[in-house]
Design an enzyme around this catalytic site. Sequence first.
Site, PDB file in Angstrom:
ATOM      1  N   ARG A 269       0.851  -1.192   0.000  1.00 35.80           N
ATOM      2  CA  ARG A 269       0.000   0.000   0.000  1.00 35.80           C
ATOM      3  C   ARG A 269       0.882   1.236   0.000  1.00 35.80           C
ATOM      4  NH1 ARG A 269      -3.728  -1.955  -1.546  1.00 35.80           N
ATOM      5  NH2 ARG A 269      -5.855  -2.115  -0.776  1.00 35.80           N
TER       6      ARG A 269
ATOM      7  N   GLU B 164      -1.695   8.199  -4.001  1.00 32.57           N
ATOM      8  CA  GLU B 164      -1.952   7.827  -5.397  1.00 32.57           C
ATOM      9  C   GLU B 164      -3.371   8.223  -5.811  1.00 32.57           C
ATOM     10  OE1 GLU B 164      -1.198   3.536  -4.828  1.00 32.57           O
ATOM     11  OE2 GLU B 164      -3.287   3.189  -5.321  1.00 32.57           O
TER      12      GLU B 164
ATOM     13  N   HIS C  55      -0.507   0.667  -9.622  1.00 31.60           N
ATOM     14  CA  HIS C  55      -1.341  -0.182  -8.759  1.00 31.60           C
ATOM     15  C   HIS C  55      -2.042  -1.288  -9.571  1.00 31.60           C
ATOM     16  CE1 HIS C  55      -3.717  -0.149  -4.715  1.00 31.60           C
ATOM     17  NE2 HIS C  55      -3.622  -1.369  -5.209  1.00 31.60           N
TER      18      HIS C  55
HETATM   19  C1  8YV Z   1      -7.148  -3.583  -5.855  1.00 30.88           C
HETATM   20  C2  8YV Z   1      -5.455  -4.076  -4.036  1.00 30.88           C
HETATM   21  O1  8YV Z   1      -7.251  -3.719  -7.217  1.00 30.88           O
HETATM   22  O2  8YV Z   1      -6.792  -5.899  -3.396  1.00 30.88           O
HETATM   23  C3  8YV Z   1      -6.126  -4.926  -3.029  1.00 30.88           C
HETATM   24  O3  8YV Z   1      -5.981  -4.636  -1.835  1.00 30.88           O
HETATM   25  O4  8YV Z   1      -4.614  -3.311  -3.728  1.00 30.88           O
HETATM   26  C4  8YV Z   1      -5.845  -4.210  -5.473  1.00 30.88           C
HETATM   27  O5  8YV Z   1      -5.882  -5.585  -5.788  1.00 30.88           O
HETATM   28  C5  8YV Z   1      -7.265  -2.110  -5.518  1.00 30.88           C
HETATM   29  O6  8YV Z   1      -7.161  -1.928  -4.150  1.00 30.88           O
HETATM   30  C6  8YV Z   1      -8.581  -1.519  -6.008  1.00 30.88           C
HETATM   31  O7  8YV Z   1      -9.626  -1.863  -5.177  1.00 30.88           O
END
Ligand code: 8YV
Length: 327
Positions: A239, A268, A286
């Site tokens: 993250r 972001e 991401h």
């Molecule tokens: C998501 C991610 O696509 O699952 C997660 O926690 O970081 C990604 O796979 C993103 O968070 C959008 O929801």
Amino acid sequence: MKPSILVARAIFPEVLAQLREVFEVDYNETDGIFTPAELTRRLQGKVGALTTGSERIDAALLQANPQLKIVANMAVGFNNFDVHAMTAAGVQATNTPDVLTETTADFGFALLMATARRVTESEHYLRAGLWTKWRYDMFAGAEVHGSTIGIIGMGRIGQGIARRAAHGFGMNVIYHNRSRLSAELEAECKARYVSKDELLKTADHVMLVVPYSAESHHTIGAAELAQMKPTATLVNIARGGIVDDAALAKALAVGQIAAAGIDVFEGEPSVQPDLLKVPNVVLTPHIASSTIKTRKAMAQLAADNLIACLIQGKALTPVNTLPRQAL
Ligand code: 8YV
């Protein structure tokens, strides 16, 4: 009458169609990101919502929408949820675990390889027309096979990376986590538990797979970067906010570490401007879980959670436990 839900971001049409069979759906067709005030307003009268990481669910929004019963995040991470406030408001929170584990671990490895072997840096050089001859040390990078990988955060995705590293690349795997894995899992992942200090000092490659929380904020900052080897690489698929991006840009610029691969950023989709200036970093928007199959599975699981919770009365992958409903 069908229950009303909000689908807060664009999703696959076939998943949307399934939701429309069961619910009255308010769909964010334009896929614009709602401000907190817009999200609060669009949730009026809705009992459920399908969200992604860009929608913050907090106490103020919940207070303005007391009819809300479930928010299904299309992500395994749920740091956009104030889970405590959701539980207090009796709102079910769900995420999408498991379906993205292996795909995300694959991408962690893709970034590690691209970073250590200087894939994007050398491609930029070639595209710029600068390649005129072969040279013995041209874009010489760091070894991946047989080296030591240090994994911070040893949940499902961390374990997927460990298995790839140990079994596929013959790497020495060390890890640091809030709690140690069972002896069986450690053996399966061929992973050795170490302190964070030891990991930072000895790893050739540091991989971050820890969930974001107040405690994990800036897990890697200036002090930690200073502990790493000058030849080391750092990969963040966890993250934004796990790494102090400004400190990382400085460390990369002065060669305090060799290179970094970053898929998630503080604030972001804005990217720390200094990160854009340094060549020894691979930057991706991401996309660690982004294969068609996996993103479909994530959307499906989020939709299934809405259906299971609102129609059948029990969410499939809850992240909070609600007090028993009074009979
Ligand atoms: C998501 C991610 O696509 O699952 C997660 O926690 O970081 C990604 O796979 C993103 O968070 C959008 O929801």
